[in-house]
Design a protein around this motif. Structure first.
Motif, PDB file in Angstrom:
ATOM      1  N   ASN A  81       5.400   0.159   5.604  1.00 29.63           N
ATOM      2  CA  ASN A  81       4.641  -0.497   4.538  1.00 29.63           C
ATOM      3  C   ASN A  81       3.148  -0.371   4.773  1.00 29.63           C
ATOM      4  O   ASN A  81       2.366  -0.124   3.852  1.00 29.63           O
ATOM      5  CB  ASN A  81       5.025  -1.978   4.451  1.00 29.63           C
ATOM      6  N   LYS A  82       2.761  -0.585   6.034  1.00 30.47           N
ATOM      7  CA  LYS A  82       1.346  -0.501   6.378  1.00 30.47           C
ATOM      8  C   LYS A  82       0.821   0.915   6.162  1.00 30.47           C
ATOM      9  O   LYS A  82      -0.271   1.118   5.614  1.00 30.47           O
ATOM     10  CB  LYS A  82       1.148  -0.915   7.836  1.00 30.47           C
ATOM     11  N   LEU A  83       1.612   1.916   6.583  1.00 22.81           N
ATOM     12  CA  LEU A  83       1.210   3.307   6.389  1.00 22.81           C
ATOM     13  C   LEU A  83       1.144   3.655   4.903  1.00 22.81           C
ATOM     14  O   LEU A  83       0.246   4.392   4.464  1.00 22.81           O
ATOM     15  CB  LEU A  83       2.187   4.245   7.106  1.00 22.81           C
ATOM     16  N   GLU A  84       2.106   3.108   4.134  1.00 24.53           N
ATOM     17  CA  GLU A  84       2.102   3.371   2.691  1.00 24.53           C
ATOM     18  C   GLU A  84       0.870   2.764   2.034  1.00 24.53           C
ATOM     19  O   GLU A  84       0.232   3.383   1.189  1.00 24.53           O
ATOM     20  CB  GLU A  84       3.363   2.792   2.058  1.00 24.53           C
ATOM     21  N   ILE A  85       0.543   1.546   2.452  1.00 24.24           N
ATOM     22  CA  ILE A  85      -0.657   0.911   1.913  1.00 24.24           C
ATOM     23  C   ILE A  85      -1.899   1.707   2.289  1.00 24.24           C
ATOM     24  O   ILE A  85      -2.786   1.938   1.459  1.00 24.24           O
ATOM     25  CB  ILE A  85      -0.763  -0.536   2.433  1.00 24.24           C
ATOM     26  N   MET A  86      -1.951   2.160   3.545  1.00 22.26           N
ATOM     27  CA  MET A  86      -3.102   2.938   3.993  1.00 22.26           C
ATOM     28  C   MET A  86      -3.222   4.244   3.209  1.00 22.26           C
ATOM     29  O   MET A  86      -4.327   4.745   2.988  1.00 22.26           O
ATOM     30  CB  MET A  86      -2.990   3.235   5.490  1.00 22.26           C
ATOM     31  N   SER A  87      -2.087   4.793   2.781  1.00 21.68           N
ATOM     32  CA  SER A  87      -2.116   6.074   2.065  1.00 21.68           C
ATOM     33  C   SER A  87      -2.337   5.897   0.561  1.00 21.68           C
ATOM     34  O   SER A  87      -2.578   6.879  -0.136  1.00 21.68           O
ATOM     35  CB  SER A  87      -0.800   6.833   2.296  1.00 21.68           C
ATOM     36  N   THR A  88      -2.241   4.663   0.063  1.00 18.41           N
ATOM     37  CA  THR A  88      -2.376   4.453  -1.377  1.00 18.41           C
ATOM     38  C   THR A  88      -3.579   3.601  -1.763  1.00 18.41           C
ATOM     39  O   THR A  88      -3.989   3.614  -2.913  1.00 18.41           O
ATOM     40  CB  THR A  88      -1.111   3.773  -1.948  1.00 18.41           C
ATOM     41  N   ILE A  89      -4.124   2.860  -0.813  1.00 20.45           N
ATOM     42  CA  ILE A  89      -5.218   1.938  -1.115  1.00 20.45           C
ATOM     43  C   ILE A  89      -6.523   2.452  -0.522  1.00 20.45           C
ATOM     44  O   ILE A  89      -6.567   2.905   0.616  1.00 20.45           O
ATOM     45  CB  ILE A  89      -4.907   0.537  -0.554  1.00 20.45           C
ATOM     46  N   ASP A  90      -7.578   2.393  -1.306  1.00 19.76           N
ATOM     47  CA  ASP A  90      -8.904   2.741  -0.808  1.00 19.76           C
ATOM     48  C   ASP A  90      -9.317   1.706   0.236  1.00 19.76           C
ATOM     49  O   ASP A  90      -9.379   0.504  -0.060  1.00 19.76           O
ATOM     50  CB  ASP A  90      -9.907   2.756  -1.964  1.00 19.76           C
ATOM     51  N   SER A  91      -9.569   2.158   1.452  1.00 22.19           N
ATOM     52  CA  SER A  91      -9.786   1.230   2.564  1.00 22.19           C
ATOM     53  C   SER A  91     -11.044   0.393   2.402  1.00 22.19           C
ATOM     54  O   SER A  91     -11.124  -0.715   2.945  1.00 22.19           O
ATOM     55  CB  SER A  91      -9.855   2.011   3.886  1.00 22.19           C
ATOM     56  N   LEU A  92     -12.032   0.879   1.660  1.00 24.30           N
ATOM     57  CA  LEU A  92     -13.276   0.128   1.497  1.00 24.30           C
ATOM     58  C   LEU A  92     -13.161  -0.946   0.425  1.00 24.30           C
ATOM     59  O   LEU A  92     -13.466  -2.120   0.657  1.00 24.30           O
ATOM     60  CB  LEU A  92     -14.433   1.075   1.162  1.00 24.30           C
ATOM     61  N   THR A  93     -12.714  -0.551  -0.759  1.00 19.91           N
ATOM     62  CA  THR A  93     -12.767  -1.457  -1.911  1.00 19.91           C
ATOM     63  C   THR A  93     -11.467  -2.222  -2.159  1.00 19.91           C
ATOM     64  O   THR A  93     -11.471  -3.222  -2.862  1.00 19.91           O
ATOM     65  CB  THR A  93     -13.110  -0.676  -3.182  1.00 19.91           C
ATOM     66  N   GLY A  94     -10.356  -1.733  -1.622  1.00 16.43           N
ATOM     67  CA  GLY A  94      -9.079  -2.403  -1.832  1.00 16.43           C
ATOM     68  C   GLY A  94      -8.379  -2.029  -3.125  1.00 16.43           C
ATOM     69  O   GLY A  94      -7.273  -2.508  -3.395  1.00 16.43           O
ATOM     70  N   VAL A  95      -8.990  -1.164  -3.957  1.00 18.41           N
ATOM     71  CA  VAL A  95      -8.308  -0.702  -5.166  1.00 18.41           C
ATOM     72  C   VAL A  95      -7.490   0.534  -4.806  1.00 18.41           C
ATOM     73  O   VAL A  95      -7.587   1.074  -3.701  1.00 18.41           O
ATOM     74  CB  VAL A  95      -9.308  -0.383  -6.297  1.00 18.41           C
ATOM     75  N   LYS A  96      -6.689   1.016  -5.749  1.00 19.35           N
ATOM     76  CA  LYS A  96      -5.860   2.193  -5.483  1.00 19.35           C
ATOM     77  C   LYS A  96      -6.733   3.437  -5.351  1.00 19.35           C
ATOM     78  O   LYS A  96      -7.784   3.538  -5.983  1.00 19.35           O
ATOM     79  CB  LYS A  96      -4.831   2.365  -6.602  1.00 19.35           C
ATOM     80  N   ASN A  97      -6.275   4.389  -4.525  1.00 21.24           N
ATOM     81  CA  ASN A  97      -7.124   5.544  -4.249  1.00 21.24           C
ATOM     82  C   ASN A  97      -6.841   6.720  -5.190  1.00 21.24           C
ATOM     83  O   ASN A  97      -5.974   6.654  -6.062  1.00 21.24           O
ATOM     84  CB  ASN A  97      -7.006   5.970  -2.777  1.00 21.24           C
ATOM     85  N   ARG A  98      -7.572   7.806  -4.973  1.00 24.16           N
ATOM     86  CA  ARG A  98      -7.509   8.958  -5.869  1.00 24.16           C
ATOM     87  C   ARG A  98      -6.138   9.631  -5.843  1.00 24.16           C
ATOM     88  O   ARG A  98      -5.651  10.105  -6.885  1.00 24.16           O
ATOM     89  CB  ARG A  98      -8.596   9.963  -5.485  1.00 24.16           C
ATOM     90  N   ASN A  99      -5.496   9.660  -4.669  1.00 24.94           N
ATOM     91  CA  ASN A  99      -4.178  10.291  -4.581  1.00 24.94           C
ATOM     92  C   ASN A  99      -3.169   9.583  -5.489  1.00 24.94           C
ATOM     93  O   ASN A  99      -2.385  10.224  -6.194  1.00 24.94           O
ATOM     94  CB  ASN A  99      -3.675  10.261  -3.137  1.00 24.94           C
ATOM     95  N   VAL A 100      -3.190   8.255  -5.457  1.00 26.97           N
ATOM     96  CA  VAL A 100      -2.282   7.483  -6.298  1.00 26.97           C
ATOM     97  C   VAL A 100      -2.613   7.708  -7.771  1.00 26.97           C
ATOM     98  O   VAL A 100      -1.729   7.817  -8.620  1.00 26.97           O
ATOM     99  CB  VAL A 100      -2.361   5.983  -5.942  1.00 26.97           C
ATOM    100  N   MET A 101      -3.905   7.778  -8.068  1.00 28.01           N
ATOM    101  CA  MET A 101      -4.340   8.029  -9.450  1.00 28.01           C
ATOM    102  C   MET A 101      -3.798   9.366  -9.956  1.00 28.01           C
ATOM    103  O   MET A 101      -3.238   9.444 -11.061  1.00 28.01           O
ATOM    104  CB  MET A 101      -5.864   8.016  -9.519  1.00 28.01           C
ATOM    105  N   ASN A 102      -3.959  10.393  -9.148  1.00 30.61           N
ATOM    106  CA  ASN A 102      -3.484  11.720  -9.557  1.00 30.61           C
ATOM    107  C   ASN A 102      -1.963  11.739  -9.740  1.00 30.61           C
ATOM    108  O   ASN A 102      -1.445  12.349 -10.694  1.00 30.61           O
ATOM    109  CB  ASN A 102      -3.903  12.769  -8.530  1.00 30.61           C
TER     110      ASN A 102
END
Length: 458
Positions: free
Chosen positions: A302-323
């Motif tokens: 879960n932690k790895l999934e969150i790290m791979s999907t959430i922008d670590s600075l802002t806490g919103v979803k990251n570009r990979n998830v967006m794409n």
């Protein structure tokens, strides 16, 4: 009785334990009346004092109500017992065997106790279980490893444990000491037994759970099987005892869930079949070992999934998830959102250059917080350095305009957060909607810098 002669033939660590029994079925003093050479040397090395025959057992071993229960059960039921437990306070594993012995005294019983300790778990010792226990544990392991839906698998396993123990309730409770909170990870509750689900208690339950480490006091579990045990608990832990009384609990087995040095939480069964207490303890002792391992793996994934999907600075979803989300929409696997927005943060470069990147990071976090607060029913993504994309599944166009006005109002209350926002409403083609929203955002941005040339550029 000549216990020394009996012990002299055993090469491993061994001793004879005596238990004093009272007419009401309770027990008194538990003593180590004799020990062989290996036991005496072990005790002397640990305590720096020679072994004294007839000493209270806690002079040789850590005081532990579960050890006391094993000795009493071995003698009362006149049957051999085996246990393999994790002495986590000492970072050791204990492999112990008890055999009942004859007694020449009416109120004193004896058992032969041989044991060994090791710093790591031994799978062969763990596998030395009754056929029924081994089968139950194996079924749980297969269910956990064979399921893609981990939470559902755990739910099924606690249901099985409830049946095995003849219990009214079984629960896995995860504990976060930093947040001082508890999470109900999995639960099984028999209907019509007068018990309530954990959701009734969970908000304030950390105040109860935080008392358990002192009550466990290094033991792997706590067993409350009758009113006598409950009375002892009232003396030792009145907070927990009162909560059990209010919940309608008359028997409980509580196990700590640990993986290595990490404490994850607890598992318990409530109102269980007290006639099978030793079988239940043996089953849960090994089952919780595997459950803790699976929970730790689940939390790590879960932690790895969150790290791979959430922008670590802002806490919103990251570009990979967006794409990935856009690809799913294009493929027709997800519905097209009603509104698409691009929001660019004005003046970030100037803040980075003049005040440093920490100030720029603060500005980005403030911007993300505003977007998440206003578009709480949508998904906010960090598309690039200072650019965010928002997808809103359902919203009226008038409400969208109100939300945009709200963003500008809130950003105006901050010192430096200013947005250029472009939106597209009602397009059925996600790619076209994104392109239009992006173009409108840049038109807004150019107009902003024309009005504020001192902030140019970016």
């Amino acid at each position: 009785m000549d216990f020394d002669s009996l012990l002299s033939h055993h090469r491993g660590k061994a001793c004879v334990v005596s238990v004093e029994f009272f007419p009401d079925g309770s027990y008194g003093n538990i003593r180590v009346v004799a020990g062989n050479k290996a036991h005496c040397e072990d005790i002397e090395a640990l305590t720096h004092h020679p072994f004294v025959p007839g000493c209270p057992y806690e002079a040789c071993f850590p005081k532990n109500p579960n050890f006391e229960e094993h000795c009493c059960c071995c003698i009362r039921e006149n049957r051999p017992l085996h246990a393999y437990v994790n002495l986590y306070m000492m970072n050791l594993w204990l492999n112990m065997f008890l055999l009942p012995l004859d007694s020449d005294q009416e109120n004193i019983g004896y058992c032969f106790y041989c044991y060994d300790v090791a710093p790591k778990a031994d799978s062969s010792a763990m596998a030395d279980l009754s056929a029924e226990t081994a089968s139950n544990v194996l079924k749980s392991c297969i269910k956990l490893r064979g399921s893609e839906d981990v939470r559902s698998a755990f739910q099924e396993v606690v249901g099985d444990i409830c049946d095995i123990c003849g219990a009214d309730h079984c629960c896995i409770l995860l504990v976060d000491d930093e947040k001082r909170s508890c999470t109900n990870f999995a639960e099984s509750l028999r209907e019509g037994r007068g018990l309530f689900p954990m959701s009734r208690y969970i908000n304030d339950f950390y105040n109860v759970a935080k008392t358990w480490p002192d009550t466990l006091a290094g033991s792997t579990c706590i067993i409350i099987k009758d009113e006598r045990d409950m009375e002892k608990l009232r003396e030792q832990n009145p907070i927990w005892a009162e909560s059990l009384k209010q919940a309608g609990v008359h028997s409980v087995v509580l196990f700590s869930l640990r993986h290595g040095k990490q404490h994850l939480g607890y598992m318990w069964v409530i109102n269980f079949n007290v006639d099978d207490v030793m079988k239940i303890k043996e089953t849960l002792e090994v089952t919780t070992f595997f459950l803790a391992s699976e929970i730790a793996s689940y939390q790590l994934l879960n932690k790895l999934e969150i790290m791979s999907t959430i922008d670590s600075l802002t806490g919103v979803k990251n570009r990979n998830v967006m794409n990935n989300r856009v690809d799913e929409i294009v493929a027709g696997h997800e519905p097209v959102p009603v509104a698409v927005l691009f929001a660019d943060l004005n003046g970030l470069k100037r803040v980075n250059d003049d005040q440093g990147h920490s100030a720029g990071d603060t500005m980005l976090c403030s911007a993300a917080s505003i977007l998440q607060a206003v578009f709480h029913d949508g998904d906010v993504y960090r598309a690039g350095g200072d650019e965010f994309m928002i997808l809103i599944p359902a919203i009226e166009e008038d409400e969208l305009q109100n939300r945009l006005a709200r963003v500008h109002f809130l950003s105006g209350k901050t010192e430096d957060v200013r947005f250029s926002i472009g939106s597209c409403y009602g397009k059925k083609d996600i790619r076209k909607a994104m392109r239009l929203a992006d173009e409108r955002m840049y038109a807004f941005k150019n107009a902003y810098y024309e009005a504020h040339p001192e902030l140019k550029y970016r």
